[in-house]
Design a protein around this motif. Structure first.
Motif, PDB file in Angstrom:
ATOM      1  N   LYS A 147      70.986  36.207  51.275  1.00  0.00           N
ATOM      2  CA  LYS A 147      72.155  35.764  52.011  1.00  0.00           C
ATOM      3  C   LYS A 147      72.890  36.983  52.576  1.00  0.00           C
ATOM      4  CE  LYS A 147      72.938  32.088  48.599  1.00  0.00           C
ATOM      5  NZ  LYS A 147      73.881  31.608  47.573  1.00  0.00           N
ATOM      6  N   PRO A 148      73.524  36.862  53.734  1.00  0.00           N
ATOM      7  CA  PRO A 148      73.512  35.711  54.657  1.00  0.00           C
ATOM      8  C   PRO A 148      72.201  35.647  55.420  1.00  0.00           C
ATOM      9  CG  PRO A 148      74.737  37.519  55.624  1.00  0.00           C
ATOM     10  CD  PRO A 148      74.362  37.968  54.231  1.00  0.00           C
ATOM     11  N   PHE A 149      71.880  34.468  55.925  1.00  0.00           N
ATOM     12  CA  PHE A 149      70.604  34.267  56.597  1.00  0.00           C
ATOM     13  C   PHE A 149      70.796  33.286  57.742  1.00  0.00           C
ATOM     14  CE2 PHE A 149      71.095  31.113  53.351  1.00  0.00           C
ATOM     15  CZ  PHE A 149      70.703  29.932  53.968  1.00  0.00           C
ATOM     16  N   GLU A 150      69.833  33.262  58.623  1.00  0.00           N
ATOM     17  CA  GLU A 150      69.826  32.297  59.716  1.00  0.00           C
ATOM     18  C   GLU A 150      69.005  31.077  59.292  1.00  0.00           C
ATOM     19  OE1 GLU A 150      71.406  32.215  62.549  1.00  0.00           O
ATOM     20  OE2 GLU A 150      72.377  34.151  62.208  1.00  0.00           O
TER      21      GLU A 150
ATOM     22  N   LEU B  63      66.666  31.897  47.214  1.00  0.00           N
ATOM     23  CA  LEU B  63      67.752  32.089  48.168  1.00  0.00           C
ATOM     24  C   LEU B  63      68.940  32.635  47.382  1.00  0.00           C
ATOM     25  CD1 LEU B  63      68.633  31.465  51.136  1.00  0.00           C
ATOM     26  CD2 LEU B  63      69.523  29.306  50.262  1.00  0.00           C
ATOM     27  N   THR B  64      69.308  33.897  47.639  1.00  0.00           N
ATOM     28  CA  THR B  64      70.311  34.524  46.788  1.00  0.00           C
ATOM     29  C   THR B  64      71.031  35.660  47.489  1.00  0.00           C
ATOM     30  OG1 THR B  64      70.633  35.702  44.697  1.00  0.00           O
ATOM     31  CG2 THR B  64      68.543  36.044  45.824  1.00  0.00           C
ATOM     32  N   ALA B  65      72.202  35.978  46.964  1.00  0.00           N
ATOM     33  CA  ALA B  65      72.957  37.132  47.460  1.00  0.00           C
ATOM     34  C   ALA B  65      72.420  38.425  46.876  1.00  0.00           C
ATOM     35  CB  ALA B  65      74.433  36.970  47.106  1.00  0.00           C
ATOM     36  N   ARG B  66      71.562  38.325  45.903  1.00  0.00           N
ATOM     37  CA  ARG B  66      70.984  39.527  45.299  1.00  0.00           C
ATOM     38  C   ARG B  66      69.930  40.104  46.237  1.00  0.00           C
ATOM     39  NH1 ARG B  66      69.600  37.403  39.179  1.00  0.00           N
ATOM     40  NH2 ARG B  66      71.576  36.381  38.749  1.00  0.00           N
ATOM     41  N   ASP B  67      70.242  41.189  46.898  1.00  0.00           N
ATOM     42  CA  ASP B  67      69.300  41.751  47.855  1.00  0.00           C
ATOM     43  C   ASP B  67      68.707  43.076  47.379  1.00  0.00           C
ATOM     44  OD1 ASP B  67      71.558  43.216  48.071  1.00  0.00           O
ATOM     45  OD2 ASP B  67      71.850  42.920  50.222  1.00  0.00           O
ATOM     46  N   GLU B  68      68.916  43.387  46.110  1.00  0.00           N
ATOM     47  CA  GLU B  68      68.313  44.593  45.568  1.00  0.00           C
ATOM     48  C   GLU B  68      66.810  44.396  45.412  1.00  0.00           C
ATOM     49  OE1 GLU B  68      69.726  47.461  44.954  1.00  0.00           O
ATOM     50  OE2 GLU B  68      71.717  46.774  45.549  1.00  0.00           O
ATOM     51  N   LEU B  69      66.048  45.463  45.603  1.00  0.00           N
ATOM     52  CA  LEU B  69      64.597  45.395  45.530  1.00  0.00           C
ATOM     53  C   LEU B  69      64.128  44.904  44.166  1.00  0.00           C
ATOM     54  CD1 LEU B  69      61.834  45.929  46.802  1.00  0.00           C
ATOM     55  CD2 LEU B  69      62.017  48.302  46.025  1.00  0.00           C
ATOM     56  N   ASP B  70      64.793  45.353  43.091  1.00  0.00           N
ATOM     57  CA  ASP B  70      64.369  44.961  41.745  1.00  0.00           C
ATOM     58  C   ASP B  70      64.472  43.454  41.554  1.00  0.00           C
ATOM     59  OD1 ASP B  70      63.822  47.550  41.103  1.00  0.00           O
ATOM     60  OD2 ASP B  70      65.639  47.877  39.913  1.00  0.00           O
TER      61      ASP B  70
ATOM     62  N   VAL C  37      60.979  23.986  46.542  1.00  0.00           N
ATOM     63  CA  VAL C  37      62.269  24.239  45.908  1.00  0.00           C
ATOM     64  C   VAL C  37      62.901  25.460  46.563  1.00  0.00           C
ATOM     65  CG1 VAL C  37      63.481  24.851  43.780  1.00  0.00           C
ATOM     66  CG2 VAL C  37      61.547  23.268  43.696  1.00  0.00           C
ATOM     67  N   VAL C  38      64.155  25.315  46.996  1.00  0.00           N
ATOM     68  CA  VAL C  38      64.956  26.440  47.467  1.00  0.00           C
ATOM     69  C   VAL C  38      65.936  26.742  46.345  1.00  0.00           C
ATOM     70  CG1 VAL C  38      66.585  27.275  49.187  1.00  0.00           C
ATOM     71  CG2 VAL C  38      64.703  25.781  49.880  1.00  0.00           C
ATOM     72  N   LEU C  39      65.808  27.927  45.755  1.00  0.00           N
ATOM     73  CA  LEU C  39      66.460  28.210  44.476  1.00  0.00           C
ATOM     74  C   LEU C  39      67.396  29.410  44.552  1.00  0.00           C
ATOM     75  CD1 LEU C  39      66.642  27.814  41.354  1.00  0.00           C
ATOM     76  CD2 LEU C  39      64.620  29.289  41.177  1.00  0.00           C
ATOM     77  N   ASP C  40      68.679  29.170  44.284  1.00  0.00           N
ATOM     78  CA  ASP C  40      69.657  30.252  44.148  1.00  0.00           C
ATOM     79  C   ASP C  40      69.520  30.841  42.747  1.00  0.00           C
ATOM     80  OD1 ASP C  40      71.770  31.958  44.486  1.00  0.00           O
ATOM     81  OD2 ASP C  40      73.309  30.428  44.227  1.00  0.00           O
ATOM     82  N   LEU C  41      69.621  32.165  42.625  1.00  0.00           N
ATOM     83  CA  LEU C  41      69.498  32.791  41.303  1.00  0.00           C
ATOM     84  C   LEU C  41      70.811  32.795  40.533  1.00  0.00           C
ATOM     85  CD1 LEU C  41      67.174  35.886  41.922  1.00  0.00           C
ATOM     86  CD2 LEU C  41      66.581  33.617  41.076  1.00  0.00           C
ATOM     87  N   GLY C  42      71.937  32.916  41.223  1.00  0.00           N
ATOM     88  CA  GLY C  42      73.224  33.014  40.545  1.00  0.00           C
ATOM     89  C   GLY C  42      73.859  31.663  40.349  1.00  0.00           C
ATOM     90  N   LEU C  43      73.557  31.004  39.245  1.00  0.00           N
ATOM     91  CA  LEU C  43      74.081  29.665  38.967  1.00  0.00           C
ATOM     92  C   LEU C  43      75.136  29.724  37.864  1.00  0.00           C
ATOM     93  CD1 LEU C  43      70.670  27.782  39.122  1.00  0.00           C
ATOM     94  CD2 LEU C  43      72.480  27.773  40.853  1.00  0.00           C
ATOM     95  N   PRO C  44      76.068  28.779  37.841  1.00  0.00           N
ATOM     96  CA  PRO C  44      77.210  28.882  36.920  1.00  0.00           C
ATOM     97  C   PRO C  44      76.855  28.773  35.442  1.00  0.00           C
ATOM     98  CG  PRO C  44      77.241  26.778  38.103  1.00  0.00           C
ATOM     99  CD  PRO C  44      76.210  27.632  38.764  1.00  0.00           C
ATOM    100  N   ASP C  45      75.750  28.120  35.108  1.00  0.00           N
ATOM    101  CA  ASP C  45      75.407  27.954  33.693  1.00  0.00           C
ATOM    102  C   ASP C  45      74.191  28.773  33.280  1.00  0.00           C
ATOM    103  OD1 ASP C  45      73.661  26.454  35.199  1.00  0.00           O
ATOM    104  OD2 ASP C  45      73.489  24.831  33.744  1.00  0.00           O
ATOM    105  N   GLY C  46      73.802  29.739  34.114  1.00  0.00           N
ATOM    106  CA  GLY C  46      72.660  30.564  33.736  1.00  0.00           C
ATOM    107  C   GLY C  46      72.001  31.201  34.943  1.00  0.00           C
TER     108      GLY C  46
END
Length: 218
Positions: free
Chosen positions: A101-104, A78-85, A48-57
């Motif tokens: 993100k962004p990534f190759e 796979l997310t734009a959240r690049d903070e260590l926490d 599973v490749v999973l984005d954390l920021g989804l529209p319903d949660g």
């Protein structure tokens, strides 16, 4: 190998689906937490490749449910959240790797191979649905002491059906697996490929459920 991509950015998802299919993955796409949870039940993904920021949660909700239900599935966040926490939280909840993100794409593919090896889920070199065996390395089909080398589209169609043994695939699902977005597609292309495959394979191997789709191994 069955892979579920959970990503709500339509353009990014579209590009990833095409690229992942070229890498040999059988890809399903979900763009919300709700649709991701449904897809997990329906397709039993191996990766599973999973984005954390989804529209319903939050995608972490999907990750928690996934790990509760299927402990042996590999998950790459796979997310734009690049903070260590955020990275630590995702890993603590059971993710196996993290890519900001962004990534190759090549880095994503390499990381997925590592996760797959960790779970012992490297794609098998052969698919078998009696009496047909598909060699994924040589692209050859074997049955009843016959060996065939199929054209690319026929090979991809047969591979999709055999990877989904017992599961009916609709014409539109098969089109998604065979053709890239924007590629010119004849209205009866799937029917033509099925017709050619049936002439080469054992009688009755590919079954038609009229108005629904095609299936092997049921």
């Amino acid at each position: 190998m069955r892979l579920l991509l959970v990503e709500d950015d339509a353009l990014l998802a579209q590009g990833l689906i095409q690229s992942l299919k070229k890498e040999g993955y059988a890809v399903e796409h979900a763009d919300t937490c709700a649709s991701a949870l449904g897809a997990i039940e329906a397709m039993t993904p191996e990766l599973v490749v999973l984005d954390l920021g989804l529209p319903d949660g939050d995608g972490l909700t999907v990750l928690k449910a996934l790990k509760q239900q299927r402990a042996q599935v590999g998950v790459l966040i796979l997310t734009a959240r690049d903070e260590l926490d955020d990275k630590i939280i995702g890993l603590d909840h059971g993710a196996d790797d993290y890519l900001a993100k962004p990534f190759e794409p090549l880095e994503l593919f390499a990381r997925l191979r590592v996760v797959a090896r960790r779970f012992g889920k490297q794609q098998d070199s052969r698919l078998n649905v009696e009496p047909v065996t598909l060699d994924l390395a040589s692209h050859q089909v074997e049955f009843e002491q016959n060996t065939l080398q199929l054209p690319r589209k026929e090979y991809m169609l047969l591979k999709a059906l055999m990877e989904n043994k017992g599961r009916v695939l609709s014409k539109s699902q098969l089109e998604d697996k065979l053709y890239h977005w924007g590629e010119e597609l004849g209205s009866n292309a799937i029917e033509v490929h099925i017709h050619h495959l049936r002439k080469k394979l054992p009688t009755g191997f590919i079954k038609t459920l009229r108005g629904i789709g095609y299936v092997v191994g049921s």
